[in-house]
Write a protein that holds these residues in place. Structure first.
Motif, PDB file in Angstrom:
ATOM      1  N   UNK A   1       0.832  -1.200   0.000  1.00 15.18           N
ATOM      2  CA  UNK A   1       0.000   0.000   0.000  1.00 15.18           C
ATOM      3  C   UNK A   1       0.875   1.261   0.000  1.00 15.18           C
ATOM      4  N   UNK A   2       1.928   1.254   0.818  1.00 14.96           N
ATOM      5  CA  UNK A   2       2.838   2.408   0.863  1.00 14.96           C
ATOM      6  C   UNK A   2       3.472   2.659  -0.511  1.00 14.96           C
ATOM      7  N   UNK A   3       3.939   1.583  -1.158  1.00 15.79           N
ATOM      8  CA  UNK A   3       4.596   1.728  -2.455  1.00 15.79           C
ATOM      9  C   UNK A   3       3.655   2.330  -3.493  1.00 15.79           C
ATOM     10  N   UNK A   4       2.394   1.865  -3.497  1.00 14.58           N
ATOM     11  CA  UNK A   4       1.448   2.353  -4.508  1.00 14.58           C
ATOM     12  C   UNK A   4       0.896   3.734  -4.162  1.00 14.58           C
ATOM     13  N   UNK A   5       0.627   3.960  -2.882  1.00 10.29           N
ATOM     14  CA  UNK A   5      -0.009   5.216  -2.473  1.00 10.29           C
ATOM     15  C   UNK A   5       0.936   6.396  -2.569  1.00 10.29           C
ATOM     16  N   UNK A   6       2.211   6.168  -2.214  1.00  8.22           N
ATOM     17  CA  UNK A   6       3.180   7.269  -2.212  1.00  8.22           C
ATOM     18  C   UNK A   6       4.131   7.223  -3.408  1.00  8.22           C
ATOM     19  N   UNK A   7       3.884   6.271  -4.309  1.00  6.29           N
ATOM     20  CA  UNK A   7       4.662   6.167  -5.545  1.00  6.29           C
ATOM     21  C   UNK A   7       6.160   6.093  -5.260  1.00  6.29           C
ATOM     22  N   UNK A   8       6.489   5.325  -4.224  1.00  5.89           N
ATOM     23  CA  UNK A   8       7.892   5.127  -3.866  1.00  5.89           C
ATOM     24  C   UNK A   8       8.317   3.688  -4.145  1.00  5.89           C
ATOM     25  N   UNK A   9       9.574   3.519  -4.436  1.00 11.19           N
ATOM     26  CA  UNK A   9      10.110   2.169  -4.600  1.00 11.19           C
ATOM     27  C   UNK A   9      10.444   1.589  -3.227  1.00 11.19           C
ATOM     28  N   UNK A  10      10.049   0.338  -3.015  1.00 13.07           N
ATOM     29  CA  UNK A  10      10.233  -0.316  -1.724  1.00 13.07           C
ATOM     30  C   UNK A  10      10.865  -1.679  -1.940  1.00 13.07           C
ATOM     31  N   UNK A  11      11.786  -2.004  -1.076  1.00  9.82           N
ATOM     32  CA  UNK A  11      12.335  -3.365  -1.028  1.00  9.82           C
ATOM     33  C   UNK A  11      12.106  -3.907   0.377  1.00  9.82           C
ATOM     34  N   UNK A  12      11.412  -5.022   0.467  1.00  7.92           N
ATOM     35  CA  UNK A  12      11.103  -5.648   1.761  1.00  7.92           C
ATOM     36  C   UNK A  12      11.853  -6.965   1.889  1.00  7.92           C
ATOM     37  N   UNK A  13      12.566  -7.115   3.004  1.00  7.85           N
ATOM     38  CA  UNK A  13      13.283  -8.354   3.313  1.00  7.85           C
ATOM     39  C   UNK A  13      12.727  -8.894   4.620  1.00  7.85           C
ATOM     40  N   UNK A  14      12.232 -10.131   4.586  1.00  7.21           N
ATOM     41  CA  UNK A  14      11.759 -10.749   5.830  1.00  7.21           C
ATOM     42  C   UNK A  14      12.635 -11.939   6.181  1.00  7.21           C
ATOM     43  N   UNK A  15      13.218 -11.903   7.382  1.00  7.01           N
ATOM     44  CA  UNK A  15      13.995 -13.028   7.903  1.00  7.01           C
ATOM     45  C   UNK A  15      13.103 -13.830   8.849  1.00  7.01           C
TER      46      UNK A  15
END
Length: 425
Positions: A259-273
């Motif tokens: 939602x953050x990536x689409x709403x604020x038009x920012x590129x996001x990289x998510x890493x889950x360990x």
């Protein structure tokens, strides 16, 4: 004199899996064990689960035979052990458990049977190894059926102190509905060490007459060799680290970041360990959410040292933790040790590690939009973001540095041994 007191005492440490396994208690106990070994005469570890390969080594002894004691047995044997214990009936009537409440009856039966098996095995172990009159610190890492069984041996082992830690799932009846023998354990223990002030207050309210049995002892993590860098290429890099189970709400993390990536038009990289029962569902969800502007990396479980190395080798801008129930997570402590701001839910002991200077606390009921807005709030203003990074590291240094916390724990144990008469009470 004080030093000799510890050096004359043997620690019998009861764990779930440690020193086996790559997850479970290794995440916690690998930090603490060297301090125990350095302070006491001897440390003997009794895991009730074992694997082929021992993954943590040290100057301690491992007794594998305890695992046989708690191996799965048929229902008839477990029922027999439970029904022959007075504690079963005391718990039944004290908690006013209806015989029609089958889930609670089943849980109580299994709990009491396993505690009875523990008691029987431990009495034999003490006798066979001629430890009855040795100076012992009997330490259960979890406040569970194992310590209940060990406490049943108090009169048989007079020169012993009985302690336990309590974390989250082994304490919080509000969340789990019912946990057997909390009152019994607390009444019999010489000290219960809580990993958060929240847990301390929880127990104080439930058992106001037992407050002198309680002590706060934060866990801790090692200093980092260097802080994590932050992104300078316009990508917001966010890490989460936890088991992939219902309570940790990893699906909410994934959807909120999308939602953050689409709403604020920012590129996001998510890493889950982390890994767990729901990982297939999260991988499937990740496939549907991933876009050119939202990259997802799910490497699974990694040991602490590899996660720490990741922080040192890669830019990380935020750490996010949206669990519904918690103590004071070591994953957040690790992030702060590397100067990473944190967004987390306001549950359990998390408010003791997160405040407005180091990150943002969110209600458990937060929506995806609210979480997305919070990410934007932290990252949009560089001055505020950099200030949070510095304060995050300071918070770890003040409260969760293992070089302070575990020596402090040893001092609490020393005070207990010095100021409390031996058992037999």
């Amino acid at each position: 004199m004080e030093k000799n007191l510890l050096k004359d005492t043997t620690v019998l440490l009861f764990t779930e899996l440690f020193p086996f396994g790559i997850n479970s208690e290794k995440v916690f106990l690998q930090h603490e064990i060297s301090y125990l070994v350095g302070a006491f005469k001897k440390v003997i570890i009794f895991p009730h689960l074992i694997e082929e390969e021992q993954t943590t080594s040290g100057n301690f002894i491992v007794v594998k035979k305890f695992e046989r004691c708690l191996r799965k047995r048929n229902k008839s044997i477990m029922l027999f052990y439970a029904l022959t214990q007075l504690l079963f009936y005391e718990e039944l009537f004290t908690k006013k458990i209806s015989f029609w409440n089958l889930p609670r009856i089943k849980r109580l039966t299994n709990y009491i049977a396993r505690s009875a098996l523990t008691k029987k095995w431990f009495q034999a172990y003490i006798s066979e190894n001629k430890l009855k009159h040795s100076n012992l610190l009997i330490y259960s890492y979890w406040n569970d059926e194992v310590i209940t069984g060990l406490l049943g041996c108090k009169f048989n082992v007079p020169n012993a102190y009985y302690i336990s830690r309590a974390h989250g799932h082994d304490l919080n009846e509000d969340y789990w509905g019912y946990i057997p023998c909390r009152g019994y354990n607390l009444a019999k223990l010489d000290r219960l060490f809580l990993v958060s002030n929240h847990a301390m207050e929880y127990v104080r309210v439930l058992y106001p007459g037992m407050k002198d049995k309680l002590a706060l002892s934060y866990l801790g993590v090692k200093p980092s060799a260097k802080p994590a860098a932050f992104s300078t290429d316009g990508i917001v890099r966010i890490v989460s680290c936890s088991s992939v189970v219902k309570v940790t709400s990893i699906d909410l993390v994934a959807n909120s970041l999308a939602r953050y990536a689409s709403q604020y038009h920012n590129k996001v990289e998510w890493i889950h360990f982390g890994d767990g029962l729901l990982m297939p569902e999260i991988r499937s969800l990740a496939d549907t959410l991933a876009t050119p502007s939202f990259k997802i990396n799910l490497p699974g479980f990694l040991p602490n040292e590899r996660i720490s190395q990741f922080y040192m080798d890669h830019p990380v801008d935020l750490f996010i933790h949206l669990s519904e129930s918690e103590g004071v997570p070591l994953a957040i402590q690790e992030a702060q040790a590397h100067g990473i701001p944190v967004i987390a839910t306001k549950v359990g002991g998390i408010p003791e590690i997160i405040n407005s200077e180091v990150g943002i606390l969110l209600p458990v009921s937060s929506t995806e939009d609210e979480i997305a807005d919070t990410i934007f709030y932290i990252t949009q203003e560089r001055e505020r973001f950099l200030l949070m990074r510095g304060k995050s590291f300071e918070n770890w240094s003040l409260l969760f540095d293992e070089k302070k916390n575990y020596p402090s724990f040893i001092n609490l144990l020393k005070e207990l041994l010095m100021n409390t008469p031996y058992n037999g009470h």
